[in-house]
Scaffold this active site. Structure first.
Site, mmCIF file in Angstrom:
data_model
loop_
_atom_site.group_PDB
_atom_site.id
_atom_site.type_symbol
_atom_site.label_atom_id
_atom_site.label_comp_id
_atom_site.label_asym_id
_atom_site.label_seq_id
_atom_site.Cartn_x
_atom_site.Cartn_y
_atom_site.Cartn_z
ATOM 1 N N ASP A 7 30.586 76.236 79.408
ATOM 2 C CA ASP A 7 30.011 74.885 79.385
ATOM 3 C C ASP A 7 29.240 74.670 80.676
ATOM 4 O O ASP A 7 29.528 75.305 81.696
ATOM 5 C CB ASP A 7 31.118 73.831 79.250
ATOM 6 C CG ASP A 7 30.632 72.545 78.607
ATOM 7 O OD1 ASP A 7 31.024 72.254 77.459
ATOM 8 O OD2 ASP A 7 29.844 71.815 79.264
ATOM 9 N N ASN A 63 28.735 76.590 69.886
ATOM 10 C CA ASN A 63 29.024 75.214 69.519
ATOM 11 C C ASN A 63 28.267 74.176 70.338
ATOM 12 O O ASN A 63 28.191 73.017 69.929
ATOM 13 C CB ASN A 63 30.541 74.984 69.674
ATOM 14 C CG ASN A 63 30.928 73.543 69.565
ATOM 15 O OD1 ASN A 63 30.930 72.963 68.477
ATOM 16 N ND2 ASN A 63 31.251 72.925 70.705
ATOM 17 N N TYR A 105 16.677 66.369 65.610
ATOM 18 C CA TYR A 105 18.020 66.928 65.429
ATOM 19 C C TYR A 105 18.099 67.645 64.079
ATOM 20 O O TYR A 105 18.615 68.760 63.977
ATOM 21 C CB TYR A 105 19.057 65.802 65.495
ATOM 22 C CG TYR A 105 20.494 66.271 65.455
ATOM 23 C CD1 TYR A 105 21.103 66.791 66.593
ATOM 24 C CD2 TYR A 105 21.247 66.177 64.280
ATOM 25 C CE1 TYR A 105 22.417 67.212 66.565
ATOM 26 C CE2 TYR A 105 22.557 66.599 64.242
ATOM 27 C CZ TYR A 105 23.145 67.112 65.391
ATOM 28 O OH TYR A 105 24.457 67.531 65.361
ATOM 29 N N LYS A 120 18.892 71.721 63.434
ATOM 30 C CA LYS A 120 20.052 72.158 62.658
ATOM 31 C C LYS A 120 19.629 72.880 61.379
ATOM 32 O O LYS A 120 20.304 73.814 60.937
ATOM 33 C CB LYS A 120 20.964 70.969 62.350
ATOM 34 C CG LYS A 120 21.602 70.350 63.588
ATOM 35 C CD LYS A 120 22.385 71.373 64.401
ATOM 36 C CE LYS A 120 23.096 70.746 65.582
ATOM 37 N NZ LYS A 120 23.911 71.721 66.342
ATOM 38 N N THR A 162 33.021 62.449 68.473
ATOM 39 C CA THR A 162 33.034 63.306 69.653
ATOM 40 C C THR A 162 32.115 62.705 70.708
ATOM 41 O O THR A 162 31.378 61.751 70.427
ATOM 42 C CB THR A 162 32.534 64.726 69.301
ATOM 43 O OG1 THR A 162 31.125 64.662 69.044
ATOM 44 C CG2 THR A 162 33.257 65.290 68.091
#
Length: 256
Positions: free
Chosen positions: A36, A84, A150, A154, A185
């Site tokens: 990360d 991810n 977005y 994707k 999240t």
């Protein structure tokens, strides 16, 4: 799921779906590298998991190669990669376009998947095979009004996975995608209130689906995850063959 002796690498592992996936992988017996850009967050998750924290800019191909190298150096192999990390656009990309923001969402949501897979394949070959799961989105299967950028990234991840999966399957490397709907999240933190009582997935709901994909997912599959439904591979409708009726060409138009 028994992952004893296996080593996993999770990008975006400091929070949300990534952190939940780390917990499940460790519970199944895997050793995990938490990647990360948030060094403190990655360190906290890695400490909890007894794993390795690795700070990286996932949009940099050299950084992704370094993360894979760190996994092999620390644990001696690499078997599972969960790509991810992700961001939202913060702009429509239709009536407005901030170029820096556009480049950023492409870098995190798409480039990092390409760079991550490219970096991981040699290590997975050395391990005798493995599994790469990319976090796409329901927005990779349908259009998401109001967030065209977005949606574009994707959709690109879904297409990449569907092509890469069959290409690597013969080497024992499975490439799949998980396509969650809206999840509670940090990714939606700034707009969480707008969802009201709309049903949202939890991070662990998505991590549980990743676990099922690792157990049963087939190369090129893209699994949807929605509240109240069992995760499953999405069935893509066939595109008509240019040859008309009869046997479709080898490229697989019936699956496109």
């Amino acid at each position: 799921m028994d992952l004893s002796g296996k080593v996993a690498l999770v990008t975006g592992g400091a929070s949300g779906i990534g952190a939940a996936a780390v917990d499940r992988l460790v519970a199944a017996g895997a050793q995990v590298v938490v990647v990360d850009r948030d060094a403190d967050g990655a360190a906290a998750v890695a400490e909890r998991a007894g794993g390795l924290a690795h700070t990286a800019d996932v949009t940099d191909p050299a950084a992704m190669a370094a993360a894979v190298a760190a996994a092999e150096e620390r644990f001696g192999r690499l078997d599972i990669v969960l790509l991810n990390a992700g961001v939202t656009a913060g702009q429509s990309g239709v009536t407005d376009l901030d170029l820096d923001g556009y480049r950023r969402i492409l870098g995190v949501n798409l480039d990092h998947v390409v760079f991550g897979l490219n970096a991981a394949v040699p290590a997975l070959r050395r391990a005798g095979g493995g599994h790469v799961v990319a976090t796409a989105s329901l927005a990779g299967l349908i259009g998401l009004p109001g967030d065209a950028l977005y949606t574009a990234t994707k959709h690109a991840v879904v297409g990449y996975v569907r092509a890469a999966g069959p290409a690597l399957a013969g080497e024992g490397i499975r490439v799949t995608a998980v396509c969650p709907g809206f999840a509670d999240t940090p990714l939606i933190g700034n707009v969480r209130a707008q969802f009201g009582d709309f049903p949202l997935l939890g991070a662990d709901d998505v991590a549980a689906a990743v676990e099922q994909i690792l157990e049963r997912g087939e190369p090129g599959e893209c699994w949807y995850v929605q509240p109240g439904r069992e995760p499953a591979p999405y069935g893509f409708r066939g595109v008509p063959s240019p040859r008309g009726a009869g046997t479709p060409p080898e490229v697989g138009w019936q699956d496109a």
